[in-house]
Scaffold this active site. Structure first.
Site, PDB file in Angstrom:
ATOM      1  N   ASP A 239     -24.254 -52.180  -8.288  1.00 18.93           N
ATOM      2  CA  ASP A 239     -25.372 -52.984  -7.801  1.00 18.93           C
ATOM      3  C   ASP A 239     -25.022 -53.459  -6.390  1.00 18.93           C
ATOM      4  O   ASP A 239     -23.898 -53.926  -6.146  1.00 18.93           O
ATOM      5  CB  ASP A 239     -25.612 -54.190  -8.721  1.00 18.93           C
ATOM      6  CG  ASP A 239     -26.822 -54.992  -8.301  1.00 18.93           C
ATOM      7  OD1 ASP A 239     -27.926 -54.677  -8.786  1.00 18.93           O
ATOM      8  OD2 ASP A 239     -26.673 -55.914  -7.480  1.00 18.93           O
ATOM      9  N   ILE A 240     -25.964 -53.321  -5.454  1.00 27.37           N
ATOM     10  CA  ILE A 240     -25.717 -53.755  -4.075  1.00 27.37           C
ATOM     11  C   ILE A 240     -25.729 -55.279  -4.024  1.00 27.37           C
ATOM     12  O   ILE A 240     -26.689 -55.920  -4.464  1.00 27.37           O
ATOM     13  CB  ILE A 240     -26.783 -53.179  -3.117  1.00 27.37           C
ATOM     14  CG1 ILE A 240     -26.750 -51.652  -3.168  1.00 27.37           C
ATOM     15  CG2 ILE A 240     -26.556 -53.674  -1.688  1.00 27.37           C
ATOM     16  CD1 ILE A 240     -27.847 -50.983  -2.348  1.00 27.37           C
ATOM     17  N   GLU A 282     -31.948 -51.740  -6.822  1.00 26.62           N
ATOM     18  CA  GLU A 282     -30.716 -51.482  -6.061  1.00 26.62           C
ATOM     19  C   GLU A 282     -29.543 -51.154  -6.977  1.00 26.62           C
ATOM     20  O   GLU A 282     -28.381 -51.273  -6.575  1.00 26.62           O
ATOM     21  CB  GLU A 282     -30.371 -52.683  -5.180  1.00 26.62           C
ATOM     22  CG  GLU A 282     -30.009 -53.968  -5.917  1.00 26.62           C
ATOM     23  CD  GLU A 282     -31.193 -54.842  -6.262  1.00 26.62           C
ATOM     24  OE1 GLU A 282     -30.992 -56.047  -6.488  1.00 26.62           O
ATOM     25  OE2 GLU A 282     -32.329 -54.327  -6.299  1.00 26.62           O
TER      26      GLU A 282
END
Length: 379
Positions: A239-240, A282
């Protein structure tokens, strides 16, 4: 009045005529036997092309079959771009970054092949086509035959046959052989079209990674295989970190740039046997076949490090991007989890720990500590 029956006199033939007739029957038998054999081969080829919808595997199968059937040392395939329709992309070999690997759809080569609908030797092509860029690209392959891949009156690919093995010092293609390669090309074109449709429907058009549904379908098959062969299977989820700030601060185009750049790094870090997907928003996942804990953690950590140290440059701004991740591993003894959803949930739980403990790190899900049985019941 009775009609007199006509007596048919036997035809007398000389020994030489008898010998010639026998030889002709033998020759015709050989020709028909070859045609029957070729038809059987064509059925096998059709079955082979229909047996896989994996785009890369299909193209590899087509090239090897063409090499065997046409006695050439190599074959390459250009396919109409899956995202845009303005070019044909070389899909079967890796050339240097400075080498042109696309043929524009506007090239005279494309219109010529679509109009003629038949193979053409490279020597003939050079006399007909006035396109220096395309000729320069094809020169690198030293091709012997250019074959159009046509589906529903549309050119969806170009098959390039390379150096041919000489048969009795002859490297030319007979009319029969050119007809054979066109039959193979028609089967290949149909298979490529079907595989392309699957590729489009299962691929995220922004990041060019697989979609969540495709990922779960592939993961289900891999879990079954891992069970049967007593192998490990790893899933990594990323996950960003603080992704929302890129959209809020610089706009959604910047957010899209970050997503695509991260996706490219993840994809470049995967093997051909791995599957990377855009899980949603994301979030990204990777399926690592036949991979244990240590190797999976190394892969995930390598991806995290690459992203942390990558220079994300957007409109003259240098952005600092990091990701958090979690890793889970199927194991028939320590983690014999049967559901693909639950295996992904384990990786997601590791990701959650990474987020809670400072971000920009990778956490391994320990089944002994968290309890596999409880997870199976709760989810």
């Amino acid at each position: 009045m009775r009609r007199r029956q006509k007596v048919i006199q036997p035809v007398k033939i000389t020994p030489q005529e008898k010998k010639d007739l026998k030889n002709e029957i033998v020759e015709q038998s050989v020709i028909y036997e070859k045609k029957i054999y070729d038809l059987e081969q064509m059925l096998d080829i059709a079955k082979s092309f229909c047996s896989t919808l994996n785009f890369k595997n299909l193209l590899e199968s087509i090239t090897y079959i063409c090499m065997a059937q046409m006695h050439v040392l190599g074959a390459e395939i250009f396919v109409r771009d899956l995202v845009s329709s303005d070019s044909f992309t070389l899909e079967t070999s890796v050339m240097g970054p400075d080498v042109m690997t696309k043929i524009p759809a506007s090239s005279p080569l494309i219109s010529y092949l679509l109009e003629e609908k038949k193979p053409v030797t490279y020597e003939q092509l050079k006399k007909i086509i006035n396109d220096d860029d395309v000729i320069h690209l094809l020169d690198r392959f030293e091709p012997t035959l250019i074959v159009p891949l046509i589906q529903n009156n549309h050119l969806n690919g170009i098959l390039i046959l390379l150096e041919r093995i000489a048969i009795e010092n002859d490297t030319s293609y007979t009319d029969y052989e050119q007809n054979q390669i066109m039959n193979i090309a028609q089967l290949a074109s149909l298979a490529i079209n079907n595989a392309s449709l699957l590729e489009k429907s299962s691929t995220d058009m922004m990041t060019h990674l697989k979609l969540k549904y495709f990922f779960f379908n592939a993961l289900t098959e891999e879990i079954d295989r891992a069970f049967a062969q007593n192998q490990n299977l790893a899933v990594a989820m990323f996950d960003i970190d603080f992704f929302k700030k890129f959209n809020d601060t610089y706009g959604h185009e910047c957010g899209d740039y970050v997503l695509c750049s991260v996706a490219n790094i993840i994809k470049a870090s995967c093997r051909d046997t791995d599957i990377a997907s855009r899980y949603g928003g994301e979030e990204f996942t990777i399926m690592l076949a036949d991979t244990g804990k240590e190797e999976a953690m190394l892969v995930a950590e390598r991806i995290r490090s690459k992203i942390e140290n990558y220079d994300f440059k957007y409109e003259d701004k240098h952005l600092h991007v990091t990701i958090s991740g979690g890793v889970s591993v199927f194991d028939t003894e320590s983690n014999p989890i049967s559901s693909p959803k639950n295996l992904v949930n384990q990786a997601d739980m590791g990701l959650y720990v990474s987020k809670r403990s400072g971000r920009n790190k990778i956490t391994y899900f320990e089944p002994e500590e968290n309890g596999v049985e409880n997870l199976e019941e709760d989810v």
